[in-house]
Scaffold this active site. Structure first.
Site, PDB file in Angstrom:
ATOM      1  CE1 TYR A  49      10.252  -0.826  -2.300  1.00 31.17           C
ATOM      2  CE2 TYR A  49       9.053  -0.903  -4.359  1.00 31.17           C
ATOM      3  CZ  TYR A  49       9.068  -0.929  -2.988  1.00 31.17           C
ATOM      4  OH  TYR A  49       7.891  -1.045  -2.290  1.00 31.17           O
ATOM      5  CE  LYS A  85       5.214  11.773   6.173  1.00 37.65           C
ATOM      6  NZ  LYS A  85       3.916  12.085   6.825  1.00 37.65           N
ATOM      7  CG  ASP A  98       4.907  -2.053  -3.685  1.00 34.52           C
ATOM      8  OD1 ASP A  98       3.912  -2.732  -3.972  1.00 34.52           O
ATOM      9  OD2 ASP A  98       5.991  -2.553  -3.332  1.00 34.52           O
ATOM     10  CG  ASP A 106       0.757  10.938   6.429  1.00 28.05           C
ATOM     11  OD1 ASP A 106       0.726  11.649   5.414  1.00 28.05           O
ATOM     12  OD2 ASP A 106       1.193  11.348   7.523  1.00 28.05           O
ATOM     13  CG  ASP A 139      -0.599  -4.330  -3.265  1.00 25.66           C
ATOM     14  OD1 ASP A 139      -0.780  -4.292  -4.491  1.00 25.66           O
ATOM     15  OD2 ASP A 139       0.233  -5.077  -2.732  1.00 25.66           O
TER      16      ASP A 139
END
Length: 360
Positions: free
Chosen positions: A139, A189, A245, A221, A249
């Site tokens: 970001y 990852k 992020d 994942d 959620d």
């Protein structure tokens, strides 16, 4: 005396912030030394001073020990240039405060177990904490942009973390785990990303300072799958900005409603930004329908992390759970046939319970 800045923002923000004010007024009446300031942010900032993070608000932020923010955004401002969108105010205040650690507790309340999309036995007793790095990663990494190359546009962003950034967020996770069930699962990852390879190496090194805390690693994942398959297997999840992020959620829906979950974004000296994780819900704004519980629980987190009042935080959490156990429901957590409480009614009920707990 501690200084707290309230930013109601947009949409349902003023309505849910009004309930937070009731809680703060009650606490002050019972001896909490607190000076309360108020300012504008987001669309409210655009309307009042032409920008989503006005200089008047920036000046108040500089004085604050903690900032309590409701929500920003709405269709009214959707067509503004990118730099004037309400969400830019949120990014700006996070950067201004230098808050780098986002803490999202996900705790199931037994009386609402039927609201979750998962089986009751999977979420009953669920209590996990997501620790998300907030100021780095894709970001904020440079270079970024959209450019013309060979006759077509390409978009690019840079995933980037320094050892210092990884080390400081890892310490937050390990310290949090020490006060919980002493288990950290670090999400990355590393099988395809060099940035994640560094992340894992640094987190592993930091763990040596916390021999009493169990560290495991999981690819993002797989973590997304395990949050649905066996969420109670987690205690503290440590993640970077992008993965955090998404996973936070996902985890928010385990409890049955995004309207129940608060968050804290803090820095080393305890100064923090506290906000519910839901949006501004412009479709129900001004209708006295919004669930104020995440806003009220954000007050609790503020008391715990910035105001050094953990017992008051616990009393707020107990008051919220008591109200839910009594059967009070806003529309987002009501089952068919249940009576719907207004925003004001829910806030007043929490204050009534909190008044009883403070008197003990």
């Amino acid at each position: 005396m501690k200084q707290v800045l309230l930013l109601a923002g947009d949409g349902i923000g003023p309505e849910i912030m009004a309930q937070a004010k009731k809680v703060l007024a009650l606490l002050r009446a019972h001896g909490l030394a607190l000076n309360v300031l108020e300012g504008n942010i987001g669309g409210a900032g655009v309307d009042s001073e032409g920008v989503p993070y006005p200089e008047s608000t920036r000046a108040l932020v500089a004085q604050a020990d903690a900032v309590l923010l409701a929500c920003v955004g709405g269709k009214k401002w959707d067509n503004l240039p990118r730099d004037l969108r309400p969400e830019q105010g949120l990014l700006a205040i996070r950067a201004d405060l230098g808050v780098f650690a986002n803490l999202r507790p996900v705790k199931a309340i037994s009386a609402l177990s039927e609201q979750s999309s998962l089986k009751k036995e999977l979420i009953e007793g669920l209590d996990l904490l997501i620790v998300r790095e907030l100021t780095g990663d894709i970001y904020f990494g440079q270079p970024r942009g959209i450019e013309m190359q060979e006759g077509e546009r390409i978009g690019f962003n840079t995933m980037r973390y320094s050892e210092t950034e990884i080390r400081r967020i890892a310490k937050v996770a390990f310290e949090a785990a020490r006060a919980r069930n002493k288990s950290v699962c670090s999400i990355d990852k590393m099988n395809v990303l060099e940035c994640s390879q560094l992340w894992r190496e640094v987190v592993q090194a930091v763990s040596a300072d916390y021999p009493d805390v169990r560290l495991t690693h999981m690819l993002v994942d797989n973590a997304a799958m395990q949050l649905i398959r066996q969420p109670k297997a987690f205690d503290v999840l440590l993640t970077g900005n992008l993965f955090g992020d998404i996973l936070s959620d996902e985890a928010s829906m385990l409890t049955g409603s995004i309207g129940l979950l608060p968050s804290a974004s803090v820095r080393e000296d305890g100064v923090g930004l506290y906000e519910p994780i839901h949006g501004s819900a412009p479709d129900i704004a001004g209708q006295n329908k919004a669930n104020p519980l995440a806003m009220i629980l954000s007050v609790g987190m503020m008391l715990r992390y910035s105001l050094e009042q953990p017992l008051l935080c616990e009393k707020i959490e107990q008051a919220v759970e008591a109200v839910i156990n009594q059967g009070l429901r806003t529309a987002d957590i009501a089952q068919k046939g249940q009576e719907i409480a207004t925003t004001d009614e829910m806030g007043e009920a929490v204050c009534a319970q909190l008044q009883q707990l403070l008197a003990l």
